[in-house]
Design a protein around this motif. Structure first.
Motif, PDB file in Angstrom:
ATOM      1  N   ARG A  36       0.829  -1.205   0.000  1.00  0.00           N
ATOM      2  CA  ARG A  36       0.000   0.000   0.000  1.00  0.00           C
ATOM      3  C   ARG A  36       0.864   1.255   0.000  1.00  0.00           C
ATOM      4  O   ARG A  36       0.533   2.250  -0.636  1.00  0.00           O
ATOM      5  CB  ARG A  36      -0.935  -0.002   1.211  1.00  0.00           C
ATOM      6  N   LYS A  37       1.995   1.213   0.703  1.00  0.00           N
ATOM      7  CA  LYS A  37       2.871   2.375   0.805  1.00  0.00           C
ATOM      8  C   LYS A  37       3.841   2.515  -0.365  1.00  0.00           C
ATOM      9  O   LYS A  37       4.469   3.558  -0.524  1.00  0.00           O
ATOM     10  CB  LYS A  37       3.680   2.291   2.102  1.00  0.00           C
ATOM     11  N   LEU A  38       3.979   1.479  -1.169  1.00  0.00           N
ATOM     12  CA  LEU A  38       4.962   1.465  -2.246  1.00  0.00           C
ATOM     13  C   LEU A  38       4.547   2.385  -3.395  1.00  0.00           C
ATOM     14  O   LEU A  38       3.395   2.371  -3.825  1.00  0.00           O
ATOM     15  CB  LEU A  38       5.097   0.026  -2.757  1.00  0.00           C
ATOM     16  N   LYS A  39       5.490   3.186  -3.887  1.00  0.00           N
ATOM     17  CA  LYS A  39       5.247   4.019  -5.064  1.00  0.00           C
ATOM     18  C   LYS A  39       6.061   3.413  -6.209  1.00  0.00           C
ATOM     19  O   LYS A  39       7.285   3.300  -6.124  1.00  0.00           O
ATOM     20  CB  LYS A  39       5.681   5.456  -4.832  1.00  0.00           C
ATOM     21  N   VAL A  40       5.364   3.014  -7.280  1.00  0.00           N
ATOM     22  CA  VAL A  40       5.999   2.324  -8.401  1.00  0.00           C
ATOM     23  C   VAL A  40       5.897   3.173  -9.661  1.00  0.00           C
ATOM     24  O   VAL A  40       4.820   3.653 -10.005  1.00  0.00           O
ATOM     25  CB  VAL A  40       5.347   0.941  -8.649  1.00  0.00           C
ATOM     26  N   LEU A  41       7.025   3.329 -10.338  1.00  0.00           N
ATOM     27  CA  LEU A  41       7.065   3.999 -11.644  1.00  0.00           C
ATOM     28  C   LEU A  41       7.138   2.924 -12.716  1.00  0.00           C
ATOM     29  O   LEU A  41       8.052   2.097 -12.709  1.00  0.00           O
ATOM     30  CB  LEU A  41       8.288   4.922 -11.731  1.00  0.00           C
ATOM     31  N   VAL A  42       6.166   2.919 -13.628  1.00  0.00           N
ATOM     32  CA  VAL A  42       6.128   1.976 -14.742  1.00  0.00           C
ATOM     33  C   VAL A  42       6.444   2.755 -16.019  1.00  0.00           C
ATOM     34  O   VAL A  42       5.748   3.715 -16.347  1.00  0.00           O
ATOM     35  CB  VAL A  42       4.746   1.294 -14.863  1.00  0.00           C
ATOM     36  N   VAL A  43       7.509   2.331 -16.722  1.00  0.00           N
ATOM     37  CA  VAL A  43       7.953   3.022 -17.931  1.00  0.00           C
ATOM     38  C   VAL A  43       7.902   2.036 -19.094  1.00  0.00           C
ATOM     39  O   VAL A  43       8.630   1.046 -19.113  1.00  0.00           O
ATOM     40  CB  VAL A  43       9.390   3.572 -17.763  1.00  0.00           C
ATOM     41  N   PRO A  81      -1.685  -5.965 -12.069  1.00  0.00           N
ATOM     42  CA  PRO A  81      -1.238  -6.814 -10.954  1.00  0.00           C
ATOM     43  C   PRO A  81      -0.670  -6.002  -9.785  1.00  0.00           C
ATOM     44  O   PRO A  81      -0.797  -6.416  -8.632  1.00  0.00           O
ATOM     45  CB  PRO A  81      -0.175  -7.727 -11.568  1.00  0.00           C
ATOM     46  N   LEU A  82      -0.061  -4.863 -10.083  1.00  0.00           N
ATOM     47  CA  LEU A  82       0.437  -4.011  -8.993  1.00  0.00           C
ATOM     48  C   LEU A  82      -0.715  -3.572  -8.107  1.00  0.00           C
ATOM     49  O   LEU A  82      -0.637  -3.630  -6.878  1.00  0.00           O
ATOM     50  CB  LEU A  82       1.179  -2.797  -9.552  1.00  0.00           C
ATOM     51  N   GLU A  83      -1.797  -3.151  -8.737  1.00  0.00           N
ATOM     52  CA  GLU A  83      -2.970  -2.723  -7.979  1.00  0.00           C
ATOM     53  C   GLU A  83      -3.580  -3.889  -7.213  1.00  0.00           C
ATOM     54  O   GLU A  83      -4.017  -3.729  -6.080  1.00  0.00           O
ATOM     55  CB  GLU A  83      -3.988  -2.065  -8.908  1.00  0.00           C
ATOM     56  N   SER A  84      -3.575  -5.089  -7.814  1.00  0.00           N
ATOM     57  CA  SER A  84      -4.120  -6.253  -7.101  1.00  0.00           C
ATOM     58  C   SER A  84      -3.237  -6.644  -5.912  1.00  0.00           C
ATOM     59  O   SER A  84      -3.715  -7.257  -4.960  1.00  0.00           O
ATOM     60  CB  SER A  84      -4.313  -7.439  -8.045  1.00  0.00           C
ATOM     61  N   MET A  85      -1.943  -6.284  -5.955  1.00  0.00           N
ATOM     62  CA  MET A  85      -1.050  -6.515  -4.818  1.00  0.00           C
ATOM     63  C   MET A  85      -1.296  -5.494  -3.707  1.00  0.00           C
ATOM     64  O   MET A  85      -0.796  -5.644  -2.601  1.00  0.00           O
ATOM     65  CB  MET A  85       0.417  -6.406  -5.260  1.00  0.00           C
ATOM     66  N   GLY A  86      -2.024  -4.425  -4.042  1.00  0.00           N
ATOM     67  CA  GLY A  86      -2.316  -3.393  -3.058  1.00  0.00           C
ATOM     68  C   GLY A  86      -1.562  -2.100  -3.285  1.00  0.00           C
ATOM     69  O   GLY A  86      -1.690  -1.159  -2.502  1.00  0.00           O
ATOM     70  N   VAL A  87      -0.764  -2.026  -4.362  1.00  0.00           N
ATOM     71  CA  VAL A  87      -0.028  -0.798  -4.655  1.00  0.00           C
ATOM     72  C   VAL A  87      -1.035   0.287  -5.025  1.00  0.00           C
ATOM     73  O   VAL A  87      -1.821   0.115  -5.959  1.00  0.00           O
ATOM     74  CB  VAL A  87       0.993  -1.008  -5.805  1.00  0.00           C
ATOM     75  N   GLU A  88      -1.008   1.378  -4.293  1.00  0.00           N
ATOM     76  CA  GLU A  88      -1.954   2.467  -4.534  1.00  0.00           C
ATOM     77  C   GLU A  88      -1.360   3.580  -5.382  1.00  0.00           C
ATOM     78  O   GLU A  88      -2.098   4.383  -5.938  1.00  0.00           O
ATOM     79  CB  GLU A  88      -2.446   3.035  -3.203  1.00  0.00           C
ATOM     80  N   GLN A  89      -0.027   3.640  -5.456  1.00  0.00           N
ATOM     81  CA  GLN A  89       0.620   4.721  -6.186  1.00  0.00           C
ATOM     82  C   GLN A  89       1.418   4.157  -7.362  1.00  0.00           C
ATOM     83  O   GLN A  89       2.551   3.730  -7.194  1.00  0.00           O
ATOM     84  CB  GLN A  89       1.557   5.497  -5.259  1.00  0.00           C
ATOM     85  N   VAL A  90       0.795   4.159  -8.534  1.00  0.00           N
ATOM     86  CA  VAL A  90       1.457   3.724  -9.762  1.00  0.00           C
ATOM     87  C   VAL A  90       1.549   4.940 -10.674  1.00  0.00           C
ATOM     88  O   VAL A  90       0.541   5.523 -11.048  1.00  0.00           O
ATOM     89  CB  VAL A  90       0.698   2.587 -10.465  1.00  0.00           C
ATOM     90  N   VAL A  91       2.775   5.327 -10.979  1.00  0.00           N
ATOM     91  CA  VAL A  91       3.038   6.446 -11.874  1.00  0.00           C
ATOM     92  C   VAL A  91       3.475   5.837 -13.208  1.00  0.00           C
ATOM     93  O   VAL A  91       4.260   4.893 -13.226  1.00  0.00           O
ATOM     94  CB  VAL A  91       4.157   7.356 -11.312  1.00  0.00           C
ATOM     95  N   GLU A  92       2.980   6.373 -14.317  1.00  0.00           N
ATOM     96  CA  GLU A  92       3.309   5.823 -15.626  1.00  0.00           C
ATOM     97  C   GLU A  92       4.044   6.842 -16.480  1.00  0.00           C
ATOM     98  O   GLU A  92       3.798   8.046 -16.380  1.00  0.00           O
ATOM     99  CB  GLU A  92       2.039   5.375 -16.355  1.00  0.00           C
ATOM    100  N   ALA A  93       4.956   6.333 -17.322  1.00  0.00           N
ATOM    101  CA  ALA A  93       5.663   7.156 -18.297  1.00  0.00           C
ATOM    102  C   ALA A  93       5.792   6.356 -19.584  1.00  0.00           C
ATOM    103  O   ALA A  93       5.943   5.137 -19.545  1.00  0.00           O
ATOM    104  CB  ALA A  93       7.037   7.561 -17.765  1.00  0.00           C
ATOM    105  N   ARG A  94       5.764   7.046 -20.726  1.00  0.00           N
ATOM    106  CA  ARG A  94       5.728   6.354 -22.019  1.00  0.00           C
ATOM    107  C   ARG A  94       7.092   6.117 -22.666  1.00  0.00           C
ATOM    108  O   ARG A  94       7.167   5.464 -23.699  1.00  0.00           O
ATOM    109  CB  ARG A  94       4.801   7.091 -22.973  1.00  0.00           C
ATOM    110  N   ASP A  95       8.157   6.648 -22.075  1.00  0.00           N
ATOM    111  CA  ASP A  95       9.502   6.392 -22.594  1.00  0.00           C
ATOM    112  C   ASP A  95      10.518   6.758 -21.527  1.00  0.00           C
ATOM    113  O   ASP A  95      10.159   7.296 -20.477  1.00  0.00           O
ATOM    114  CB  ASP A  95       9.768   7.156 -23.898  1.00  0.00           C
ATOM    115  N   GLY A  96      11.777   6.466 -21.796  1.00  0.00           N
ATOM    116  CA  GLY A  96      12.819   6.705 -20.812  1.00  0.00           C
ATOM    117  C   GLY A  96      12.992   8.161 -20.440  1.00  0.00           C
ATOM    118  O   GLY A  96      13.277   8.491 -19.280  1.00  0.00           O
ATOM    119  N   LEU A  97      12.813   9.054 -21.390  1.00  0.00           N
ATOM    120  CA  LEU A  97      12.940  10.481 -21.109  1.00  0.00           C
ATOM    121  C   LEU A  97      11.858  10.938 -20.137  1.00  0.00           C
ATOM    122  O   LEU A  97      12.133  11.613 -19.139  1.00  0.00           O
ATOM    123  CB  LEU A  97      12.879  11.269 -22.422  1.00  0.00           C
TER     124      LEU A  97
END
Length: 169
Positions: free
Chosen positions: A14-21, A34-50
């Motif tokens: 729940r406390k984990l902040k994950v960046l998905v690129v 699956p991150l959300e099903s694990m309980g991760v509430e903070q998922v930040v997304e980016a579309r490329d490395g930059l």
């Protein structure tokens, strides 16, 4: 700092902040589910490395999950820049970085490791493998080294867990 999990501690996720690129919106969605099903509430997304590098500095994630092949900046270069960033604006340059790729040839895995990737996971990726990789990445201390031109996990760490024979290096 990353909270250390105890077995299947829901509070940890729940406390984990994950960046998905990833350059694929579908793959970002497939990783976020699956991150959300694990309980991760903070998922930040980016579309490329930059964009991922910008999100790393802005959001200060506890873990980064990235694809390798993207444009204009791939996950390898993004990893190298994260490791070289120092503590930019409070972001942790030692953040665990999981690279997910369909390119599982030895040279790709070694290249990822040489850029500072914490773990290299082959596609297709199951939720259980992702779960185990996250727990391992934040539970098992990794020795970081700093030399001219490199900062990251020790390049000598063993890759046998991923089926990679690194004895020839």
């Amino acid at each position: 700092m990353i909270p250390r999990p105890t077995s299947a501690d829901p509070e940890f996720f729940r406390k984990l902040k994950v960046l998905v690129v990833d350059d694929s919106a579908e793959m970002r969605r497939l990783l976020a589910a699956p991150l959300e099903s694990m309980g991760v509430e903070q998922v930040v997304e980016a579309r490329d490395g930059l964009k991922g590098l910008d999100a790393f500095i802005e959001h200060k994630p506890d873990i980064i999950i990235t694809d390798g092949a993207m444009q204009p900046m791939d996950g390898y270069e993004m990893t190298q820049r994260v490791r070289a960033a120092g503590a930019a604006d409070g972001a942790n340059p030692d953040v665990p970085i999981l690279m997910i790729s369909g390119h599982i040839e030895r040279e790709n895995v070694v290249h990822a490791r040489d850029q500072g990737v914490t773990d290299y996971l082959p596609k297709p990726l199951s939720a259980s493998v992702l779960y185990e990789a996250i727990v391992a990445a934040v539970s098992k201390p990794i020795h970081f080294v700093e030399t001219p031109g490199y900062r990251g996990p020790s390049p000598k760490r063993h890759l046998a867990a991923r089926g990679i024979d690194d004895t020839a290096r």
